[in-house]
Design a protein around this motif. Structure first.
Motif, PDB file in Angstrom:
ATOM      1  N   GLU A 330     -28.281  -8.511  24.433  1.00 55.75           N
ATOM      2  CA  GLU A 330     -27.715  -9.510  25.330  1.00 55.75           C
ATOM      3  C   GLU A 330     -26.284  -9.115  25.704  1.00 55.75           C
ATOM      4  OE1 GLU A 330     -27.878 -13.107  23.126  1.00 55.75           O
ATOM      5  OE2 GLU A 330     -30.017 -13.389  23.409  1.00 55.75           O
ATOM      6  N   ARG A 332     -22.519  -9.838  26.107  1.00 59.55           N
ATOM      7  CA  ARG A 332     -21.618 -10.767  25.421  1.00 59.55           C
ATOM      8  C   ARG A 332     -20.438 -11.053  26.346  1.00 59.55           C
ATOM      9  NH1 ARG A 332     -24.209  -7.843  21.784  1.00 59.55           N
ATOM     10  NH2 ARG A 332     -24.848  -8.806  19.835  1.00 59.55           N
ATOM     11  N   GLY A 496     -29.712 -16.001  30.152  1.00 59.24           N
ATOM     12  CA  GLY A 496     -29.430 -16.894  29.024  1.00 59.24           C
ATOM     13  C   GLY A 496     -28.021 -16.724  28.497  1.00 59.24           C
ATOM     14  N   ARG A 497     -27.580 -15.459  28.415  1.00 62.79           N
ATOM     15  CA  ARG A 497     -26.245 -15.197  27.886  1.00 62.79           C
ATOM     16  C   ARG A 497     -25.156 -15.648  28.869  1.00 62.79           C
ATOM     17  NH1 ARG A 497     -24.728 -15.121  22.803  1.00 62.79           N
ATOM     18  NH2 ARG A 497     -22.602 -14.356  22.680  1.00 62.79           N
ATOM     19  N   THR A 499     -25.473 -18.071  30.974  1.00 66.71           N
ATOM     20  CA  THR A 499     -25.476 -19.533  30.873  1.00 66.71           C
ATOM     21  C   THR A 499     -24.600 -19.986  29.712  1.00 66.71           C
ATOM     22  OG1 THR A 499     -27.717 -19.645  31.785  1.00 66.71           O
ATOM     23  CG2 THR A 499     -26.936 -21.569  30.569  1.00 66.71           C
ATOM     24  N   ALA A 500     -24.777 -19.356  28.551  1.00 63.79           N
ATOM     25  CA  ALA A 500     -23.988 -19.727  27.370  1.00 63.79           C
ATOM     26  C   ALA A 500     -22.503 -19.457  27.604  1.00 63.79           C
ATOM     27  CB  ALA A 500     -24.487 -18.945  26.153  1.00 63.79           C
ATOM     28  N   GLU A 503     -20.951 -22.020  29.926  1.00 61.12           N
ATOM     29  CA  GLU A 503     -20.810 -23.314  29.258  1.00 61.12           C
ATOM     30  C   GLU A 503     -19.451 -23.424  28.575  1.00 61.12           C
ATOM     31  OE1 GLU A 503     -24.414 -23.268  26.830  1.00 61.12           O
ATOM     32  OE2 GLU A 503     -25.004 -25.151  27.780  1.00 61.12           O
ATOM     33  N   SER A 504     -18.921 -22.282  28.103  1.00 64.13           N
ATOM     34  CA  SER A 504     -17.644 -22.299  27.380  1.00 64.13           C
ATOM     35  C   SER A 504     -16.444 -22.007  28.284  1.00 64.13           C
ATOM     36  CB  SER A 504     -17.680 -21.272  26.235  1.00 64.13           C
ATOM     37  OG  SER A 504     -17.849 -19.969  26.761  1.00 64.13           O
ATOM     38  N   GLY A 521     -28.526 -25.692  33.213  1.00 59.88           N
ATOM     39  CA  GLY A 521     -28.102 -25.147  31.927  1.00 59.88           C
ATOM     40  C   GLY A 521     -26.609 -24.961  31.786  1.00 59.88           C
TER      41      GLY A 521
END
Length: 542
Positions: A330, A332, A496-497, A499-500, A503-504, A521
């Motif tokens: 993934e 980072r 997915g990564r 999205t994460a 989010e931050s 998401g």
């Protein structure tokens, strides 16, 4: 490549011992095998794993370096980066211009043999064309219009309509939903569900991948098969990963045990050596006996040490194998800390009229808002974002950004194809050290020599990662981040990564996208639709 006429029931795609490498020596496939029969196959894998390259090899656009590709049945191919001549008429794009012209000539009284030959048995070609266009939501497009009069998403559907009209036995689709709005996507989903032949679709679109019969996961030059749709695949992978992580823990414990036993063996051997030396020094036994015992002890100690060393080596190899089985691929994304106070005005739009007609009256973005910009293809979403960053001049009105802005365009044209990935990032951050640049690129899976590849040789997803790395390392860091269709070229893992990571993110965010699961998401706080004018909508209305 061999092509043979066949029924859809016996249609297939077969790759045997396939090899392919790019001119720079990068190997994509080496002895690759694949067999696909009737049904819908979702081909997934990391960006750069060779998915689009494989479709191009099957379609005959690329020649393999070795091995063979065989397609049983007529084939249709929808490439990822579709380029159509804007002057081309719609009937020509559909492949029916000659038959249609002949049909009209016959209806007008011209009974020339060449017209009958052009029509063949396809007397209802025009009706079928209109019905196919209607099924794909393109009923409003006349057959006499030109490609330049339709949007990018509509041109993709036109190409699909042309393929469906040919009724191929094998259909290859490469990221078919990338430039489609929500309505067009749903039309394409319906066409996929109705498909009865062989279909291989490369996509990151979750809703589309829920419609396939099996998943082919391309990893390390090999395909791993999973029955069922995307949800079934993710469940199976989760079970695999749990087992793989359990094996890592077992292997780690084994390595520690072997290290401990080797250390204990060395201590025992050291004691024996000291005892033997003591006996030798005290001369309690004949010299010849003591020398024989010393040699025997040394041989025994050597065997013992080799045995434990070999056991430790084997344990470490098992650990390496176990770690290899755990997926760690993934990106980072480490977004800069760019907090924006809740009351601060980030962006102001006043009486704004964009090129091509869209309007925005009075609109403000305040604090760390997260705004989804949705709307049909051609509504002006990209035009609005490009106007905000000054790439386009408005017809009238103004767009004022009050904080540092970074924009990742849909076309990913921020990179210089002649420069390497690392050199491109250095352009955006001239003060950053080479070590810092490479450390950041490693987080985006550009490790070692991968950071030295020219941007022009990157896949779509790799190009996105390199562009995002350049944007995030640029100074000053963005307090308003604008993304135009960011998930278009990303694999499932990277979506997915991303999205994460978003989010931050602590700054303001404007994302133009048709990917509703992705938008939900990332915690959107305001949904805006651009359709002639900019207006707020409820999430359930999207």
């Amino acid at each position: 490549m061999a092509h043979s006429a066949t029924s859809s029931a016996s249609a297939s795609v077969t790759c045997s011992g396939l090899s392919f490498a790019w001119p720079d020596g990068t190997v994509v496939f080496d002895g690759f095998d694949l067999a696909v029969g009737p049904g819908r196959t979702g081909l997934i894998g990391l960006n750069g794993s060779g998915k689009s390259t494989l479709l191009r090899l099957i379609a005959g656009e690329l020649d393999p370096g070795g091995g063979s590709v065989r397609v049983a049945g007529e084939m249709g191919y929808l490439p990822q980066n579709l380029v159509l001549d804007t002057a081309l008429r719609v009937d020509a794009a559909l492949g029916i211009a000659r038959a249609r012209a002949a049909l009209h000539a016959i209806e007008g009284g011209d009974a020339s043999e060449e017209h009958f030959a052009a029509v063949g048995d396809d007397w209802d070609v025009e009706e079928r064309a209109r019905a196919t266009l209607d099924r794909l939501g393109l009923g409003h497009i006349g057959l006499d219009r030109t490609i330049g009069e339709v949007s990018g998403g509509e041109s993709v559907l036109l190409r699909l309509a042309a393929l469906l009209l040919r009724r191929p036995d094998v259909l290859l689709l490469d990221e078919p939903t990338n430039n489609l709005d929500l309505d067009a996507r749903r039309r394409l989903y319906d066409a996929v569900v109705a498909w009865s032949g062989v279909m291989v679709v490369v996509s990151h679109d979750r809703e589309l991948l829920e419609l396939v019969d099996q998943i082919a996961d391309l990893r390390g030059g090999e395909v791993h098969w999973y029955g069922g749709n995307l949800s079934s695949y993710e469940e199976a992978v989760a079970v695999e990963q749990e087992a793989a992580e359990r094996m890592v823990r077992v292997a780690e414990a084994d390595v520690k045990r072997q290290e401990r036993e080797l250390a204990e063996a060395r201590v025992k051997l050291a004691r024996r050596v000291r005892y033997g030396q003591k006996m030798y020094d005290s001369k309690r036994e004949p010299k010849i006996v003591m020398n024989a015992r010393k040699r025997e002890a040394q041989v025994s100690a050597g065997k013992h040490r080799i045995m434990h060393t070999e056991k430790l080596k084997e344990a470490k190899e098992r650990l390496d194998d176990a770690v290899e089985a755990v997926r760690d691929d993934e990106i980072r994304v480490d977004l800069p800390h760019t907090a924006v106070p809740a009351g601060r005005t980030v962006l102001t739009l006043r009486e704004l009229e964009l090129r091509y007609g869209a309007r925005v009256q009075d609109f403000e973005v305040r604090g760390p808002e997260r705004i989804a910009l949705v709307g049909r293809n051609g509504a002006g979403k990209s035009t609005l974002l490009r106007t905000v960053v000054g790439q386009l001049e408005p017809v009238s009105g103004e767009a004022v950004a009050h904080v540092p802005v970074r924009f990742l365009p849909q076309r990913l044209d921020v990179l210089d194809d002649e420069l390497t990935v690392a050199e491109n990032v250095a352009r955006f951050a001239p003060a950053a050290t080479n070590n810092r640049i490479r450390a950041r690129l490693a987080r985006f899976l550009f490790r070692g020599a991968r950071a030295d590849r020219p941007a022009g040789a990157l896949s779509g997803g790799e190009r996105f990662r390199a562009s995002l790395a350049a944007l995030l390392l640029a100074e000053p860091a963005p307090q308003l981040l604008m993304l135009d269709e960011p998930t278009n070229n990303l694999d499932m893992t990277s979506v997915g990564r991303l999205t994460a990571a978003l989010e931050s993110y602590e700054g303001a965010l404007i994302v133009a996208s048709h990917d509703v699961p992705f938008l939900r998401g990332i915690g959107i706080t305001r949904w805006m639709r651009l359709d002639g004018e900019l207006s707020a909508v409820e999430p359930e209305e999207v």
